[in-house]
Design an enzyme around this catalytic site. Structure first.
Site, short mmCIF file in Angstrom:
data_model
loop_
_atom_site.label_atom_id
_atom_site.label_comp_id
_atom_site.label_asym_id
_atom_site.label_seq_id
_atom_site.Cartn_x
_atom_site.Cartn_y
_atom_site.Cartn_z
CG ASN A 178 -1.88 1.10 1.31
OD1 ASN A 178 -1.83 2.02 0.49
ND2 ASN A 178 -2.76 1.06 2.29
NE ARG A 189 -6.38 1.44 -0.12
CZ ARG A 189 -6.54 2.55 0.56
NH1 ARG A 189 -5.56 3.00 1.30
NH2 ARG A 189 -7.67 3.19 0.51
CG HIS A 242 -12.91 4.00 2.83
ND1 HIS A 242 -13.64 4.98 3.47
CD2 HIS A 242 -11.61 4.28 3.07
CE1 HIS A 242 -12.81 5.81 4.09
NE2 HIS A 242 -11.58 5.41 3.86
CG ASN A 268 -8.00 11.13 10.08
OD1 ASN A 268 -8.69 11.89 10.76
ND2 ASN A 268 -6.88 11.52 9.52
N GLY A 269 -10.69 9.12 7.66
CA GLY A 269 -11.59 9.25 6.50
C GLY A 269 -12.74 8.29 6.71
NE ARG A 280 -10.37 13.39 2.87
CZ ARG A 280 -10.17 12.07 2.94
NH1 ARG A 280 -11.17 11.26 3.22
NH2 ARG A 280 -9.00 11.57 2.69
CG ASP A 292 -6.96 11.17 17.64
OD1 ASP A 292 -7.87 10.67 18.35
OD2 ASP A 292 -5.97 10.53 17.27
CG LEU A 338 -13.98 7.75 15.07
CD1 LEU A 338 -13.31 8.43 13.91
CD2 LEU A 338 -15.16 8.55 15.49
CD GLU A 393 -8.80 -0.69 3.90
OE1 GLU A 393 -8.29 -0.35 5.00
OE2 GLU A 393 -9.06 0.10 3.00
P1 ADP Z 1 -7.47 6.20 8.77
O1 ADP Z 1 -8.65 6.73 8.00
O2 ADP Z 1 -6.35 7.16 8.85
O3 ADP Z 1 -7.09 4.78 8.40
P2 ADP Z 1 -8.29 5.01 11.31
O4 ADP Z 1 -9.21 3.99 10.78
O5 ADP Z 1 -7.00 4.55 11.91
O6 ADP Z 1 -8.01 6.14 10.25
O7 ADP Z 1 -9.09 5.84 12.41
C1 ADP Z 1 -8.56 6.94 13.05
C2 ADP Z 1 -9.61 7.51 14.00
O8 ADP Z 1 -10.01 6.47 14.92
C3 ADP Z 1 -9.11 8.67 14.84
O9 ADP Z 1 -10.06 9.70 14.88
C4 ADP Z 1 -8.98 8.04 16.22
O10 ADP Z 1 -9.23 8.98 17.22
C5 ADP Z 1 -10.05 7.00 16.21
N1 ADP Z 1 -9.73 5.99 17.23
C6 ADP Z 1 -8.74 5.08 17.20
N2 ADP Z 1 -8.71 4.37 18.35
C7 ADP Z 1 -9.69 4.86 19.13
C8 ADP Z 1 -10.18 4.56 20.43
N3 ADP Z 1 -9.64 3.60 21.19
N4 ADP Z 1 -11.24 5.28 20.89
C9 ADP Z 1 -11.81 6.23 20.14
N5 ADP Z 1 -11.39 6.56 18.90
C10 ADP Z 1 -10.36 5.89 18.40
#
Ligand code: ADP
Length: 398
Positions: A7, A90, A179, A210-211, A240, A282, A331, A385
């Site tokens: 990736n 990917r 995604h 995050n996305g 975003r 975050d 999340l 993925e």
């Molecule tokens: P990306 O889109 O960069 O792959 P991720 O799937 O890793 O993102 O998700 C990142 C988000 O998940 C961030 O907003 C982070 O705060 C949230 N997150 C990760 N672990 C936790 C947790 N234990 N509790 C709440 N939110 C979390």
């Protein structure tokens, strides 16, 4: 059979080597700061991670280092790169052409280069990663797995934007969705955990990271998804904005004299959770601030949750019902507050989660949240993925 999954991002490159006999990960790693100083974290399953700085002016040196570590006497797990049966890449965007995973050759690369204008961030590094593998693993098939291909059956009335039609014809402006590999993976897991054929299910999958994106899947086929021409549309995300009245942007551009690039930056990097809360992109930091009484952090959480809730409602309508609701990604898998806000007062649709199960859900595991008697079954299903990409690549080898 061994499959290497790559990736490639603009300055980073993630990799995993799978043994497909049991789908075990043998090694996973990350090259960072490609183009500048360069460093790698290489973790053989069961061993301590190995980290080192290493000059990586381009993706070529990064791939070279990965291959030499995979075959290294101390840090390796294979004796020769010929043991790798295929590489799965990917690729975020397959345009309108690639409707399923495919062997990448010059023709595919030419097409991907041609659609860089509509995929300027993710296209170039993916192409660099593939070219580096092609030149260093001449006899190994390179398989492209496209995030967009899961959406190739979406009907035109759902992917054409309500703009002059020439923008679709002349500039390929339409909904593509992203995604897809994640949504495809968790939808297949959803069918497995409820013990039904995916062809008999209506599923909504919420990939919230995050996305973030939400996808409606009917009989195993994605019929609609929230991300569009770019990953900007739909859910309110970390930085975003997600969907909003487009005239707001042209108004800000006019009144503040923003260039197109600045406007892009505003909606992609300065909005969402970060922009509303002023705290962070975050979700954990926003949650901490909300608990401390920060009103804008509370507002940001409500706006994110409501943007997901509205999509669930509209996809329920498009699917004409729902069997399974899935939460996945950072999340979706970990944030019980957001899940609870999204699912509150959805019982009219048959969606009701058990507060106790939601609050005590284990991290990183498949877990059912459904409240007794609810018509829709709701699950946390961790995404994978890389495994989906490895499975597609293995399919070609077989
Ligand atoms: P990306 O889109 O960069 O792959 P991720 O799937 O890793 O993102 O998700 C990142 C988000 O998940 C961030 O907003 C982070 O705060 C949230 N997150 C990760 N672990 C936790 C947790 N234990 N509790 C709440 N939110 C979390």
């Amino acid at each position: 059979m061994k499959i290497l999954v790559i990736n490639a991002g603009s300055s980073s490159l993630k990799y995993q080597l799978f043994d497909m006999e049991n789908e075990n990960v043998l090694v996973k790693g990350l090259c960072e700061r490609i183009g500048t100083t360069g460093c790698i974290t290489h973790k053989v399953t069961g061993a301590e991670p190995y980290k080192t700085d290493y000059p990586m002016p381009t993706h070529n040196e990064a791939i070279g280092l990965v291959l030499s570590l995979l075959t290294d006497a101390e840090h390796g797990v294979i004796s020769s790169i010929d043991e790798i049966d295929a590489v799965g890449h990917r690729i975020a965007h397959g345009g309108e052409k690639y409707k399923k995973s495919t062997v990448v050759d010059e023709e595919v690369l030419n097409y991907l280069e041609g659609i860089v204008p509509i995929n300027p961030l993710h296209g170039p590094p993916a192409i660099l990663g593939i070219r580096a593998c092609m030149s260093q693993m001449e006899n190994t098939p390179q398989i492209g797995v496209f995030d967009t291909s899961f959406y190739s059956d979406i009907e035109d009335f759902r992917y054409i934007y309500p703009l002059p039609y020439k923008y679709y014809e002349e500039k390929q402006i339409r909904r593509y969705g992203f995604h897809g590999t994640s949504h495809r993976y968790v939808a297949s897991r959803a069918a497995a955990v409820v013990g039904k054929d995916i062809k008999d299910l209506k599923i909504i999958t919420c990939h919230l990271g995050n996305g973030s994106s939400v996808t409606a899947i009917k009989n195993g086929i994605a019929i609609d998804t929230s991300m569009g021409f770019t990953p900007q549309e739909g859910v309110v995300m970390g930085t975003r904005s997600g969907s909003f009245d487009p005239s707001v942007l042209t108004y800000i551009m006019k009144t503040e004299g923003l260039t197109a690039e600045q406007a892009d930056n505003l909606i992609n990097k300065e909005s969402g959770l970060l922009g509303i809360s002023g705290v962070s992109n975050d979700a954990r930091n926003v949650s901490d601030a909300a608990h401390a009484g920060n009103k804008r952090a509370i507002l940001a959480q409500k706006i994110v949750a409501n943007s997901v809730k509205k999509l669930i409602g509209s996809y329920f309508a498009e699917l004409n019902g729902l069997d399974v609701l899935v939460f996945t990604a950072g999340l979706g898998e970990n944030d019980n507050e957001i899940r609870s806000m999204i699912c509150s007062e959805l019982d009219a649709l048959g969606i009701k989660i058990d507060g106790n199960k939601n609050d005590n859900a284990p991290h990183g595991e498949e877990f059912e949240l459904t409240s007794d008697g609810a018509a829709v079954r709701t699950f946390i299903l961790p995404t994978n993925e890389e495994l989906m990409i490895a499975r597609d690549a293995a399919e070609f080898v077989r």
